[in-house]
Design an enzyme around this catalytic site. Structure first.
Site, PDB file in Angstrom:
ATOM      1  CG  ASP A 131       9.636  24.576  87.537  1.00  0.00           C
ATOM      2  OD1 ASP A 131       8.602  24.423  88.191  1.00  0.00           O
ATOM      3  OD2 ASP A 131      10.188  25.679  87.357  1.00  0.00           O
ATOM      4  CG  ASP A 172      10.827  29.521  86.454  1.00  0.00           C
ATOM      5  OD1 ASP A 172       9.630  29.821  86.603  1.00  0.00           O
ATOM      6  OD2 ASP A 172      11.213  28.682  85.626  1.00  0.00           O
ATOM      7  CG  ASP A 212       6.617  30.014  89.986  1.00  0.00           C
ATOM      8  OD1 ASP A 212       5.431  29.678  89.827  1.00  0.00           O
ATOM      9  OD2 ASP A 212       7.513  29.750  89.171  1.00  0.00           O
TER      10      ASP A 212
HETATM   11  P1  ATP Z   1       8.064  24.067  83.291  1.00  0.00           P
HETATM   12  O1  ATP Z   1       6.948  24.641  84.078  1.00  0.00           O
HETATM   13  O2  ATP Z   1       8.388  22.685  83.638  1.00  0.00           O
HETATM   14  O3  ATP Z   1       9.288  24.936  83.205  1.00  0.00           O
HETATM   15  P2  ATP Z   1       7.227  24.797  80.638  1.00  0.00           P
HETATM   16  O4  ATP Z   1       8.435  25.538  80.266  1.00  0.00           O
HETATM   17  O5  ATP Z   1       6.628  23.923  79.595  1.00  0.00           O
HETATM   18  O6  ATP Z   1       7.448  23.855  81.834  1.00  0.00           O
HETATM   19  P3  ATP Z   1       5.780  27.231  80.628  1.00  0.00           P
HETATM   20  O7  ATP Z   1       7.006  28.017  80.432  1.00  0.00           O
HETATM   21  O8  ATP Z   1       4.714  27.683  81.538  1.00  0.00           O
HETATM   22  O9  ATP Z   1       6.129  25.791  81.126  1.00  0.00           O
HETATM   23  O10 ATP Z   1       5.160  26.979  79.188  1.00  0.00           O
HETATM   24  C1  ATP Z   1       3.883  26.454  79.036  1.00  0.00           C
HETATM   25  C2  ATP Z   1       3.579  26.277  77.577  1.00  0.00           C
HETATM   26  O11 ATP Z   1       3.574  27.540  76.922  1.00  0.00           O
HETATM   27  C3  ATP Z   1       4.601  25.445  76.827  1.00  0.00           C
HETATM   28  O12 ATP Z   1       4.301  24.080  76.883  1.00  0.00           O
HETATM   29  C4  ATP Z   1       4.508  25.984  75.425  1.00  0.00           C
HETATM   30  O13 ATP Z   1       3.457  25.346  74.739  1.00  0.00           O
HETATM   31  C5  ATP Z   1       4.136  27.433  75.632  1.00  0.00           C
HETATM   32  N1  ATP Z   1       5.329  28.286  75.550  1.00  0.00           N
HETATM   33  C6  ATP Z   1       6.440  28.218  76.294  1.00  0.00           C
HETATM   34  N2  ATP Z   1       7.347  29.164  75.960  1.00  0.00           N
HETATM   35  C7  ATP Z   1       6.792  29.861  74.969  1.00  0.00           C
HETATM   36  C8  ATP Z   1       7.203  30.990  74.184  1.00  0.00           C
HETATM   37  N3  ATP Z   1       8.381  31.588  74.365  1.00  0.00           N
HETATM   38  N4  ATP Z   1       6.367  31.444  73.239  1.00  0.00           N
HETATM   39  C9  ATP Z   1       5.178  30.863  73.061  1.00  0.00           C
HETATM   40  N5  ATP Z   1       4.732  29.826  73.747  1.00  0.00           N
HETATM   41  C10 ATP Z   1       5.503  29.310  74.684  1.00  0.00           C
END
Ligand code: ATP
Length: 895
Positions: free
Chosen positions: A331, A628, A632
């Site tokens: 990630d 996480d 997954d």
């Molecule tokens: P990783 O997979 O590396 O942890 P990540 O945190 O960007 O990356 P996700 O948590 O799947 O992956 O988030 C994907 C997208 O969703 C983010 O790029 C963001 O645009 C949006 N996002 C993340 N958290 C929130 C939230 N709490 N509320 C609204 N949108 C969110």
């Protein structure tokens, strides 16, 4: 407290249940919680009964190798050699005691490590959301559940949204059950009590809150007496391989012994008793009885070392597999980056604002980026900022001089941003009470909340991936162009972007549906966040490059942001990115090749992760994969080493994983790989060290039988050597530190044999040298008129000295020459040699030992000869390494 079924909690309304338990929807107070905990005891099931120590001790004898030894003892006794028989029996017993103690120590160490990842639950106490150990839950506690949680106690649901619970553990039903908060029928069977969430079951989707109605043994799970197995079997492929090898070896020894016996009696005319005793000596000499115990200990030490670097092994085989890892899929957010979010820029419809300030504290300001009027810019950004505060579940907490986030760091950064603009989150939340919410989910990438406004209006606020928000809105082309430019600029600087929107719904609406957001949302703007890469990740990635391990970033973030971060981390000079949509469009024939080439996978969903692991594995890669979320779990199970995040990971991910990272840090994975390689090396060293001892002894004995010569050692002496050297020198190898350059060589191929060509050659060569030296010394002593006892004593001492000499050579597998530092050894090696010297002196000079083992005191000169033999052997082996490096470098490299 009655059990859950006894009170028919499922058939009563939430309010009735709260009243009956003397609780409220915002939870118990802290003092009441401690009072109830003292009354009800911890929320835990009784621990699994441990195996009785006697049973564990007896299990030490359950091994084919030990059976052969015991048979040899019985044979010796029948032949009237009671002394030999008792020595064999004593050695077997000592071996069992050592095995028993070491195994106990290893088990305790593993249990201690496992408790590092004990589960926690989210509860409301005094209206505050807290994370508490599951064991501290009490009836009346209000628990919050979300996807991926293991239900921590029996709960009567108070509120549930889209809640699906996997109850296979209790009901055997594999389809997740839908749950809601309305009372169920009075006589509903367990599987139909949709208003309850039972302890031990797994939340597959949705969110809920519920009040604890039963804990510990009083839960449904406790009543059926089933235990959640958090521990897997402790066998590993390596241990099984050694075990199989041992069994095969024992059979071979038996067959060879019979042939030798016939030969000695029929062709050489030995008396039967002598021949049988010789065969007993051979049988005991050839058996590496201490080997399995030492390998188990080596693995356990590896697990301990990994835990000290924040990697907790949940399944022992991972220790070996880690060492062979050839691709790490990781990630981004929080693993490669610090997950310390800072909102840097706000893009309102026409103006851009820059945020000033450090950390999550309120100090700082929001200013217009282009020198325009700050107040006008702020006024334009106000709707966006309000949305950012309301569509938000985080809280900021002051700890000393520092501010910390409780919840999602990105949401925390939004609260800090609001504070710098002079807005108070608590005030906004009171003014715009929340009526309903659609929680964030990586699958839909947005979060929405429904609010009642101060003027009675009903408004939904939404925030999420910018392309998702833009798709919900009808944006005029000129405006769209501005936002797309902003998006592009921010993403190429590695900034993470979030879009914000709002929509008014008919007044009085109390429930939010996905359909409400399909269109008509007005886009309020974008916020760009910085989340700097972790310094350690940069180094760890460089280490992976040297170690021939590919690193691939799999993230839900935007491709441009992810690629920029990949570049900052030097993942590749020009990182190649594939998005989830591109993956979906690829024909099956090209998938494997494209997945192999790409370093960045962006806007992926958990299903993509599974496809990526499979594609890599199909090409022979050994894949470590991080995860996480609850979704997954399949890819964590599919990966050769599934790695769950300890901090932000769900219970479901942790349970599916083989390893849990306590600090969510990429560098900890690489550290674990390094330890994995070291453990594997050390196991091979233990084997390379042990086998020639047995080989040399047995070769010497066979030559004597074939040549009709006096045997160089008695069975008891052979066993003595095996035992004392294995539990001193052999064990010291388990503590060997990583070889220099352990991360400068390519990963070991999955099918690589445990014993390489070089090791095999070494085993044969050293066996021959041991046997030759043994025979020469024995004959020399006898020729100079010494007694047989003295001659054998010299042989035993010389063999032990040679083993010490060989140990120094074996400590460096890859044919590297001994350096001065290498010659100084490790504390473990020096201790081992010290202990060995003392017991050898005892064997030689203490009268009781002389009588027991048939030894005799030696002169100082004779002792010196024994020690010199060891030194000579070490020099010969160093010369051999140097020679091989010149004439057969390929053989050495295969080490
Ligand atoms: P990783 O997979 O590396 O942890 P990540 O945190 O960007 O990356 P996700 O948590 O799947 O992956 O988030 C994907 C997208 O969703 C983010 O790029 C963001 O645009 C949006 N996002 C993340 N958290 C929130 C939230 N709490 N509320 C609204 N949108 C969110």
């Amino acid at each position: 407290m009655e059990g859950a079924a006894g009170s028919h909690w499922h058939a009563r309304t939430g309010d009735e249940v709260l009243a009956a338990l003397d609780s409220r929807s915002h939870g118990l107070s802290a003092p009441e919680a401690s009072r109830r905990l003292a009354l009800h005891g911890p929320n835990a099931l009784p621990p699994q009964p441990e195996r009785h120590p006697l049973v564990r001790f007896l299990a030490q004898f359950h091994s084919t190798l030990i059976y052969v030894l015991l048979a040899a003892a019985v044979l010796a006794a029948i032949l009237g050699h009671v002394l030999d028989a008792s020595v064999i029996a004593a050695v077997v017993a000592v071996n069992a005691v050592v095995g028993f103690l070491q195994e106990g120590k290893a088990e305790r160490a593993l249990a201690a490590i496992r408790s590092l990842v004990s589960p926690r639950a989210h509860v409301l106490r005094d209206g505050e959301r807290l994370s508490v150990p599951v064991a501290d839950l009490i009836p009346g506690d209000v628990v919050l559940l979300e996807a991926g949680d293991r239900v921590p106690a029996d709960l009567r649901l108070l509120r549930a949204r889209g809640l699906l619970v996997d109850e296979a553990l209790l009901t055997g039903e594999s389809v997740a059950a839908q749950k809601h908060d309305a009372p169920a029928a009075h006589d509903a069977p367990l599987g139909d009590r949709h208003s309850m969430a039972f302890s031990g079951t797994l939340v597959a989707a949705g969110q809920a809150s519920g009040v604890v109605v039963a804990t510990g043994e009083r839960t449904e799970l406790g009543r059926i007496g089933r235990l959640l197995s958090s521990v897997e079997d402790n066998g590993t492929p390596l241990l099984r391989q050694v075990d199989r090898f041992g069994r095969f070896f024992a059979l071979f020894v038996l067959a060879a012994s019979v042939v030798l016996l016939l030969y000695a009696v029929a062709l050489r005319g030995w008396p039967l008793v002598d021949a049988l005793l010789a065969v007993v000596a051979i049988a005991v000499s050839v058996i590496p009885e201490g080997l399995p115990a030492v390998i188990t200990i080596t693995l356990a030490i590896g697990v301990q070392r990994m835990a000290s670097h924040n990697a907790v092994i949940r399944r022992l085989p991972a220790v070996e597999t880690l060492g062979a890892t050839s691709v790490i899929c990781t990630d981004k957010t929080g693993t490669l980056t610090r997950n310390e979010m800072a909102a840097r820029r706000v893009l309102a419809p026409t103006r851009t604002l820059l945020a000033e300030g450090e950390g999550y504290g309120p100090r700082g300001a929001l200013r217009s980026a282009h020198g325009e009027d700050d107040a006008a810019a702020l006024a334009e950004a106000l709707p966006l900022l309000r949305c950012a505060l309301l569509c938000n579940d985080a809280r900021l907490q002051q700890r000393g001089a520092q501010w910390a986030v409780v919840g999602d760091p990105m949401e925390g950064a939004l609260l800090a941003l609001g504070a710098r603009a002079g807005l108070d989150a608590e005030h906004a939340r009171a003014e715009w009470p929340r009526v309903d919410a659609i929680p964030f989910d990586a699958a839909h990438r947005f979060m929405a909340t429904l609010h009642r406004g101060p003027g009675g209006e009903t408004v939904v606020f939404v925030k999420g991936a910018p392309e998702r928000i833009l798709a919900m809105a009808q944006v005029p082309p000129a405006q769209l162009a501005r936002w797309e430019r902003g998006l592009h600029d921010a993403a190429s600087a590695g900034e993470r972007l979030l879009g914000f929107g709002a929509k008014e719904l008919p007044a009085g609406r109390a429930r939010l549906e996905f359909a409400d957001l399909e269109q008509g949302v007005s886009c309020l703007g974008l916020v760009a966040f910085q989340d700097p890469p972790r310094e350690e990740a940069l180094q760890a990635i460089a280490e992976c490059r040297d170690a021939g391990i590919e690193v691939k970033m799999i993230t839900g973030d935007h491709a441009a942001t992810a690629t920029a971060i990949a570049r900052q981390l030097h993942l590749a000079d020009a990182p190649l990115a594939l998005t989830g949509a591109q993956l979906d469009a690829l024909p099956a024939t090209r998938l494997a090749e494209r997945v192999r080439e790409a370093q960045v996978f962006a806007r992926t969903s958990p299903e993509h992760k599974l496809r990526i692991v499979r594609a890599l594995q199909a090409q022979g890669a050994i894949v470590a994969m991080t995860g996480d979320g609850v979704n997954d779990a399949p890819s964590l199970k599919q990966a050769d080493v599934g790695v769950a995040m300890g901090i932000k990971g769900t219970e479901a991910a942790k349970e599916a994983a083989q390893m849990v990272l306590l600090d969510d840090n990429f560098a900890s994975i690489v550290h674990a790989v390094r330890e994995g390689r070291t453990v594997y090396d050390n196991v091979r060293k233990v084997i390379a060290f042990t086998l020639p001892t047995n080989g040399g002894e047995v070769l010497g004995l066979i030559v004597c039988i074939l040549g009709g010569l006096t045997l160089p050692m008695t069975a008891a002496q052979v066993l003595w050597i095996n035992l004392v050297t294995e539990i001193t020198l052999g064990l010291s190898l388990a503590f060997e530190p990583a070889e220099p350059g352990v991360m400068a060589r390519p990963p070991r191929p999955a099918q690589a044999p445990l014993v390489s060509g070089f090791m095999l050659w070494r085993i044969v060569l050293v066996s021959v040298l041991f046997a030759a030296a043994t025979l020469a010394l024995l004959q020399g002593m006898l020729a100079s008129g010494e007694s047989l006892e003295a001659a054998r004593t010299l042989v035993v001492n010389a063999l032990v000295a040679m083993e010490i000499g060989y140990l120094f050579s074996v400590r460096f597998l890859a044919g590297r020459s001994l350096t001065w530092r290498g010659a100084m050894g490790t504390p473990a090696v020096l201790w081992a040699i010290g202990v060995l010297a003392v017991v050898q002196l005892a064997l030689t000079y203490v009268p009781v030992m002389n009588r027991l083992f048939g030894t005799a005191p030696l002169s100082a000169g004779q002792m010196a000869v024994a020690v010199a033999t060891g030194a000579v052997l070490m020099l010969v082996l160093e010369a051999e390494k140097a020679l091989l490096r010149r004439v057969r470098p390929s053989l050495i490299q295969s080490a």
